[in-house]
Design a protein around this motif. Sequence first.
Motif, PDB file in Angstrom:
ATOM      1  N   LEU A   1       0.820  -1.205   0.000  1.00  0.00           N
ATOM      2  CA  LEU A   1       0.000   0.000   0.000  1.00  0.00           C
ATOM      3  C   LEU A   1       0.862   1.267   0.000  1.00  0.00           C
ATOM      4  O   LEU A   1       0.498   2.268  -0.624  1.00  0.00           O
ATOM      5  CB  LEU A   1      -0.927  -0.018   1.209  1.00  0.00           C
ATOM      6  CG  LEU A   1      -1.987  -1.127   1.192  1.00  0.00           C
ATOM      7  CD1 LEU A   1      -2.610  -1.302   2.576  1.00  0.00           C
ATOM      8  CD2 LEU A   1      -3.053  -0.840   0.152  1.00  0.00           C
ATOM      9  N   ALA A   2       1.999   1.226   0.703  1.00  0.00           N
ATOM     10  CA  ALA A   2       2.895   2.384   0.701  1.00  0.00           C
ATOM     11  C   ALA A   2       3.462   2.627  -0.690  1.00  0.00           C
ATOM     12  O   ALA A   2       3.542   3.777  -1.151  1.00  0.00           O
ATOM     13  CB  ALA A   2       4.016   2.164   1.709  1.00  0.00           C
ATOM     14  N   ALA A   3       3.851   1.548  -1.387  1.00  0.00           N
ATOM     15  CA  ALA A   3       4.379   1.691  -2.747  1.00  0.00           C
ATOM     16  C   ALA A   3       3.300   2.213  -3.695  1.00  0.00           C
ATOM     17  O   ALA A   3       3.555   3.075  -4.544  1.00  0.00           O
ATOM     18  CB  ALA A   3       4.913   0.344  -3.234  1.00  0.00           C
ATOM     19  N   HIS A   4       2.077   1.702  -3.549  1.00  0.00           N
ATOM     20  CA  HIS A   4       0.953   2.143  -4.373  1.00  0.00           C
ATOM     21  C   HIS A   4       0.681   3.631  -4.154  1.00  0.00           C
ATOM     22  O   HIS A   4       0.467   4.394  -5.111  1.00  0.00           O
ATOM     23  CB  HIS A   4      -0.277   1.312  -4.028  1.00  0.00           C
ATOM     24  CG  HIS A   4      -1.519   1.724  -4.739  1.00  0.00           C
ATOM     25  ND1 HIS A   4      -1.776   1.401  -6.047  1.00  0.00           N
ATOM     26  CD2 HIS A   4      -2.597   2.454  -4.310  1.00  0.00           C
ATOM     27  CE1 HIS A   4      -2.944   1.893  -6.409  1.00  0.00           C
ATOM     28  NE2 HIS A   4      -3.464   2.534  -5.364  1.00  0.00           N
ATOM     29  N   ALA A   5       0.695   4.063  -2.892  1.00  0.00           N
ATOM     30  CA  ALA A   5       0.426   5.469  -2.586  1.00  0.00           C
ATOM     31  C   ALA A   5       1.518   6.368  -3.158  1.00  0.00           C
ATOM     32  O   ALA A   5       1.217   7.434  -3.735  1.00  0.00           O
ATOM     33  CB  ALA A   5       0.322   5.650  -1.071  1.00  0.00           C
ATOM     34  N   ARG A   6       2.784   5.954  -3.027  1.00  0.00           N
ATOM     35  CA  ARG A   6       3.884   6.770  -3.563  1.00  0.00           C
ATOM     36  C   ARG A   6       3.771   6.923  -5.073  1.00  0.00           C
ATOM     37  O   ARG A   6       3.967   8.016  -5.624  1.00  0.00           O
ATOM     38  CB  ARG A   6       5.230   6.123  -3.222  1.00  0.00           C
ATOM     39  CG  ARG A   6       5.763   6.431  -1.856  1.00  0.00           C
ATOM     40  CD  ARG A   6       7.229   6.083  -1.740  1.00  0.00           C
ATOM     41  NE  ARG A   6       7.538   4.743  -2.193  1.00  0.00           N
ATOM     42  CZ  ARG A   6       7.470   3.653  -1.458  1.00  0.00           C
ATOM     43  NH1 ARG A   6       7.079   3.762  -0.199  1.00  0.00           N
ATOM     44  NH2 ARG A   6       7.772   2.476  -1.944  1.00  0.00           N
TER      45      ARG A   6
ATOM     46  N   SER B   1      -6.659  -7.421  -5.917  1.00  0.00           N
ATOM     47  CA  SER B   1      -5.647  -7.295  -6.956  1.00  0.00           C
ATOM     48  C   SER B   1      -4.445  -6.500  -6.454  1.00  0.00           C
ATOM     49  O   SER B   1      -3.288  -6.864  -6.714  1.00  0.00           O
ATOM     50  CB  SER B   1      -6.254  -6.621  -8.187  1.00  0.00           C
ATOM     51  OG  SER B   1      -5.283  -6.417  -9.187  1.00  0.00           O
ATOM     52  N   LEU B   2      -4.707  -5.438  -5.723  1.00  0.00           N
ATOM     53  CA  LEU B   2      -3.622  -4.613  -5.206  1.00  0.00           C
ATOM     54  C   LEU B   2      -2.798  -5.372  -4.173  1.00  0.00           C
ATOM     55  O   LEU B   2      -1.562  -5.391  -4.240  1.00  0.00           O
ATOM     56  CB  LEU B   2      -4.203  -3.339  -4.597  1.00  0.00           C
ATOM     57  CG  LEU B   2      -3.216  -2.399  -3.894  1.00  0.00           C
ATOM     58  CD1 LEU B   2      -2.103  -1.976  -4.842  1.00  0.00           C
ATOM     59  CD2 LEU B   2      -3.958  -1.185  -3.345  1.00  0.00           C
ATOM     60  N   LEU B   3      -3.440  -6.015  -3.227  1.00  0.00           N
ATOM     61  CA  LEU B   3      -2.714  -6.704  -2.162  1.00  0.00           C
ATOM     62  C   LEU B   3      -1.874  -7.859  -2.690  1.00  0.00           C
ATOM     63  O   LEU B   3      -0.818  -8.185  -2.130  1.00  0.00           O
ATOM     64  CB  LEU B   3      -3.688  -7.230  -1.104  1.00  0.00           C
ATOM     65  CG  LEU B   3      -4.396  -6.188  -0.238  1.00  0.00           C
ATOM     66  CD1 LEU B   3      -5.323  -6.862   0.742  1.00  0.00           C
ATOM     67  CD2 LEU B   3      -3.386  -5.312   0.493  1.00  0.00           C
TER      68      LEU B   3
END
Length: 414
Positions: A21-26, A130-132
Amino acid sequence: MRVQSRTLRTNVTPSRALLVLAAHARARGLPPPAMLSGDWFGSRAVIAPSLEVSPGPVSWPAPVDAPHGVVGGGWFGYLSYDSADPSGRRGALPATAWGWTDHVLRWSASGTCHLESLDGGGPSVSTMESLLNSSPVAPSWTAGPLRRPLPSEHRDAVKACVHAIEAGELFQANICTRFTGSFAGSPAALFATGVSRLNPRRAAFLSGSWGSVVSFSPELFLARHGRSVLSTPIKGTLPRRGPADSGNAVLLRQSTKDVAENVMITDLVRNDLGRVCEVGSVTVPSLLRVRPAPGVWHLESTVSGVLGPSVSDAELLAATFPPGSVTGAPKIRAQDLIAELEPSGRGVYTGAIGLVSPAAGLELNVAIRTFEIADGSITLGVGGGITADSDPEAEWQECLHKAAPLEALLASKP
């Protein structure tokens, strides 16, 4: 307000989910995630996938009906010790910071992941699955060794505190110091690695443009579910020499000094809760339990009560904050003495971090074993309870024992 909980098909661990989630947010310019890990709301972990945490007070939500164990969403944030420091001193981070989310990921005690929401907020189940289940680039960090103050400075503060106790000014005070160093890289990676290696009971991670709070606390400050309220003060410490060590656990329970520390603070917490709980409802269901924490054994007691019918979360905090275990007894004189003897503000350290949910209630840790990160610097507060029997050198060594696992983590690699 409608509360919804849906089960996700994923085997991802909470720590890995935080990194995803941190990588996705960045990558998308979104606010970073926030996370609670260990034992929160009867669950293994609760994550806000993206959360704008801003300086300022919390807006206390009105309770709503929800199935038992469901969190749904709410306010993640912290109250720094500085927000109640009578000297008015401030650390590098804001005095308070909170962020609202209408959806969370919650891992149950059995490890099942749920996507929960308030009024249908958040992404679809398929989007989150899908994201996780994606593979992020593993982030890392670098940090210089933490710089310690001169041991004599802490010893002198302890001596002054002992003299104040001998003069009858108070019974006990918690005297602390701060270690500082440099930090670069991912605070989320530091938190995820620390959770996996240290297994703290009340860990919390918050981050924003103001900085980051990376907490590996073992201590519950407050849990309020419905009108039932619980506090579990920790007082009393000896080093733990590995998983098989039990000798110091026995010695801790037999220590006159450590037992006296804990009993005094347990009584203080009883009095604090008694100000807002129904008459006769405040009890001590557990007294002087020895429990392990990273690098140390602790003495822990539990105080419970039933809030008065009209008592709000704001009134509960007004009666109990800052936590008694990190101030002393009597609390007001202890806070004044802390301001006299400690050379700088405590920052977030010894404040409280957690979540206020309209569906699940309120849970806050005591912000000990906590890193504060801002502007390329990292700070770790450490300290302990001082009584008339305290030895200044032993108190300094207790600070080192508490800091050691966190210093080792900071020097390691993910």
